[in-house]
Design a protein around this motif. Structure first.
Motif, short mmCIF file in Angstrom:
data_model
loop_
_atom_site.label_atom_id
_atom_site.label_comp_id
_atom_site.label_asym_id
_atom_site.label_seq_id
_atom_site.Cartn_x
_atom_site.Cartn_y
_atom_site.Cartn_z
N MET A 1 17.26 16.96 -16.16
CA MET A 1 16.90 16.88 -17.59
C MET A 1 15.52 17.46 -17.79
SD MET A 1 16.64 13.43 -19.81
CE MET A 1 15.21 13.12 -20.76
N ASN A 2 15.42 18.47 -18.59
CA ASN A 2 14.15 19.16 -18.78
C ASN A 2 13.38 18.50 -19.91
OD1 ASN A 2 12.12 20.94 -18.55
ND2 ASN A 2 13.22 22.69 -19.42
N ARG A 3 12.91 17.28 -19.64
CA ARG A 3 12.15 16.47 -20.60
C ARG A 3 12.96 16.16 -21.86
NH1 ARG A 3 6.61 16.27 -20.95
NH2 ARG A 3 7.03 15.06 -22.80
N VAL A 4 14.29 16.12 -21.79
CA VAL A 4 15.23 15.71 -22.82
C VAL A 4 14.81 16.11 -24.22
CG1 VAL A 4 16.45 13.78 -23.84
CG2 VAL A 4 15.95 13.75 -21.42
N LEU A 130 16.26 9.71 -13.67
CA LEU A 130 17.55 10.33 -14.00
C LEU A 130 18.33 10.65 -12.73
CD1 LEU A 130 19.58 11.89 -15.85
CD2 LEU A 130 18.14 13.91 -15.47
N SER A 170 14.43 10.46 -8.79
CA SER A 170 14.77 11.08 -10.06
C SER A 170 15.10 12.57 -9.90
CB SER A 170 13.63 10.93 -11.07
OG SER A 170 14.01 11.50 -12.32
N ASP A 172 15.16 14.54 -12.58
CA ASP A 172 14.42 15.26 -13.62
C ASP A 172 13.32 16.05 -12.90
OD1 ASP A 172 12.76 16.18 -15.58
OD2 ASP A 172 12.66 14.29 -16.69
N SER A 174 10.65 17.34 -13.74
CA SER A 174 9.27 17.03 -14.11
C SER A 174 8.76 15.78 -13.40
CB SER A 174 9.15 16.84 -15.62
OG SER A 174 9.88 15.70 -16.04
N PHE A 214 23.16 13.93 -19.88
CA PHE A 214 22.47 14.40 -18.69
C PHE A 214 22.84 13.62 -17.44
CE2 PHE A 214 19.86 15.27 -22.40
CZ PHE A 214 19.60 16.63 -22.24
N HIS A 217 20.33 7.05 -16.63
CA HIS A 217 18.89 6.84 -16.67
C HIS A 217 18.56 5.37 -16.46
CE1 HIS A 217 18.39 10.71 -19.05
NE2 HIS A 217 19.63 10.36 -19.38
#
Length: 633
Positions: A1-4, A130, A170, A172, A174, A214, A217
């Motif tokens: 997930m790119n910062r949702v 995530l 995670s 994600d 990031s 995604f 979470h």
């Protein structure tokens, strides 16, 4: 997930309403007609929410600006700029965004709207972990992910730090740098299931696993606070690509620093944004961006933007994932009262796929009635016996009819191919196919059904053409036409003057004895270079430094102290630092000293001449009686 949740792409908020349509032609330019309704739509939109009443125009005043705008668009069309593939693709992208809220329906209830307004008034500070789930995952594979994240939660509850756990597990990307921390966000910033969990998890606690598109979470809520509201800013952007080399990044940084110095020296922000910014959407408007809340834009942009205290304040260059920006605060506003926010909330719900999932069925059923949908139940039943991966041919029958058009095997096969469906029965994809065809039909009729949608698409159409032709005819040309710019400068050099300046040297000495020697050498007629060479000739230690230049008041604290009776500079010793030179009266800035300003002026001059040329080239006809019937804002 790119910062949702983050993106510098802003969404247009539209109130879905049918406006009365009029065929009365207000304006004709070279066979291009503009109706009274279209002009009123643009006029009312651009004369609302202005910074001051002084900027407000009467319909007659605005019409002159509108004609100039339309003349450029007509010229671009006659040059076939609207036929390029790049233009077609760009407009199609904008249309897709704008069409989204028109292609759904939902039965809003008061409780939902009130709850979302409560969230709008708050900001949640949270972190997340995530674990992704592949879109083609089997139930068994999804259960494995759920079991894994459930066990991860148990580790956190048992005392393992959330940040360490995020970095370890995670998916994600990031999380490697932010340890899962998402900063503050408000309503409509995250996808709906994520938002629901974040706003319903008490501060300090960790949510149960939350499923979104995604994956799964875990959310830890750190804090809540009142929403800061929204800002409107202008910005100047120098792009830095994701894979930019250090040299490319350094070049962009040098460019933005140069622009910042021009702004400090009094250059016009809007003019520089128009000429220098690489954000195409905002450049044509002098860098102006739509209103945004803190959570609707990347933190690297949001934090310095909200740190600006007053309208008109300008930030130093800041770096974001998109490149380097200079930000100017234009205005700020708090969260609106509930009744004002209601329309926005409903519109946002309509644009949110997760929130509107239940409303999609209602929307499709409404369209079925509107377009006289009927289906062949017998043919549909045959689909249950056939699989997408099988070899059996589809029956050559009509499966359903809508808007007097039959849909059969050919269209169903095309839908399956387009969506890359490999397994399952044909019947399992039937409903999605029907929904897709009905939605596409409605999409094709939006311009016809909703005049405000058509006008908005026209605005984007014309805006892209205006940017492209202005870039070719004015902005790039002005910067490249060195001979024309020099001639313009010679005729207008008195437009940009230096104020009173001190022209000379700032001399900083190691001690009092060095200062005495330097003053004696200057008194003997030596110039600055000779004094510098003489005193620093012996040994490696630098005994004296000399800065040469011309300074206006408030540009250098040492010059201010000696020449304009300013305050003592910080860390300054008057016994070892002195100045030599003279005051000079105001004089024109050289072209190199004020190149950005003169290029902007030259662009304005070229545009003025271009408008005269276009007004002579194209016949403009105005229905004055119709114009007089339009009420001012």
């Amino acid at each position: 997930m790119n910062r949702v949740f983050f993106s510098l792409i802003f969404f247009v908020v539209i109130t879905l309403q049918v406006v009365a349509q009029s065929d009365e032609v207000l304006l004709t330019i070279d066979q291009h007609e503009v109706s009274k309704d279209e002009f009123e739509f643009v006029y009312n939109k651009n004369n609302s929410n202005l910074y001051s009443d002084a900027d407000r125009k009467t319909p007659k005043e605005y019409l002159e600006l509108f004609i100039n705008f339309k003349l450029k668009v007509v010229e671009a069309e006659n040059l076939k700029m609207d036929t390029s593939q790049a233009f077609i693709n760009e407009l199609a992208g904008y249309r897709k965004e704008i069409a989204a809220p028109y292609l759904t329906d939902i039965d809003f209830n008061e409780h939902q709207v009130e709850e979302l307004y409560r969230r709008m008034k708050l900001e949640v500070n949270a972190s997340h972990i995530l674990l992704g789930v592949d879109k083609d995952a089997s139930p068994e594979q999804e259960q494995q992910v759920l079991d894994k994240i459930t066990n991860i939660r148990k580790q956190i509850i048992a005392g393992k730090p959330f940040e360490d756990t995020a970095m370890e597990y995670s998916e994600d990307p990031s999380a490697e740098t932010n340890k899962g921390h998402l900063n503050y966000f408000s309503a409509f910033t995250m996808v709906a299931p994520f938002e629901d969990a974040a706003f319903n998890t008490p501060v300090g606690e960790v949510s149960e696993p939350v499923r979104t598109d995604f994956g799964y979470h875990l959310i830890k809520v750190h804090d809540t606070r009142p929403n800061k509201g929204e800002l409107q800013v202008a910005h100047i952007l120098k792009n830095v690509g994701r894979n930019a080399t250090p040299e490319e990044k350094a070049k962009a940084k040098t460019a933005i620093d140069s622009i910042y110095q021009l702004l400090l020296n009094g250059a016009d922000f809007a003019a520089l944004a128009k000429n220098e910014s690489q954000d195409r959407r905002s450049a044509v408007r002098g860098g102006e961006m739509p209103w945004f809340a803190a959570g609707r834009i990347v933190k690297e942009f949001s934090d310095p933007a909200f740190a600006l205290k007053n309208d008109g304040d300008i930030s130093e260059p800041v770096e974001t994932p998109f490149g380097y920006h200079i930000i100017k605060r234009l205005s700020a506003r708090p969260v609106p009262p509930f009744e004002e926010a209601r329309t926005l909330i409903e519109s946002q719900i309509k644009k949110d796929a997760a929130r509107q999932a239940s409303g999609k069925k209602v929307f499709v059923e409404k369209l079925k009635k509107e377009y006289n949908f009927s289906e062949n139940e017998a043919a549909k039943a045959k689909l249950a016996e056939l699989t997408v991966a099988g070899t059996s041919a589809l029956p050559e029958e009509t499966f359903f009819t809508i808007d007097n058009k039959n849909h059969g095997a050919e269209e169903l096969t095309a839908f399956i191919t387009q969506n890359n469906i490999k397994t399952g029965s044909y019947l399992s994809v039937y409903d999605n196919w029907v929904t897709d065809e009905i939605t596409n039909l409605e999409d094709s009729k939006l311009e016809e059904k909703y005049p405000e949608f058509r006008y908005l698409i026209n605005e984007y159409h014309d805006g892209i053409l205006l940017f492209n032709i202005s870039q070719e005819k004015i902005w790039n040309y002005a910067a490249q036409d060195t001979a024309g710019l020099e001639e313009f400068y010679q005729k207008n050099k008195d437009k940009h003057l230096w104020g009173d300046r001190f022209n000379g040297h700032i001399i900083t000495c190691k001690n009092v004895l060095v200062r005495e020697e330097a003053e004696n050498l200057f008194g003997a007629g030596l110039n600055a270079d000779e004094v510098l060479a003489h005193i620093n000739a012996d040994g490696e230690e630098e005994l004296i430094s000399i800065e040469t230049g011309a300074w206006e008041e408030a540009q250098n604290p040492v010059v201010d102290y000696y020449v304009w009776n300013g305050k003592d500079p910080e860390d300054f010793d008057s016994a070892t630092t002195f100045v030599r030179g003279d005051k000079i009266k105001p004089e024109p800035k050289t072209l190199n000293e004020a190149r950005g300003l003169f290029i902007s002026d030259y662009q304005d001059y070229l545009e003025e001449q271009w408008i005269k040329e276009l007004r002579g080239k194209y016949k403009v006809k105005v229905n004055k009686k119709l114009l007089n019937s339009i009420e001012g804002v």
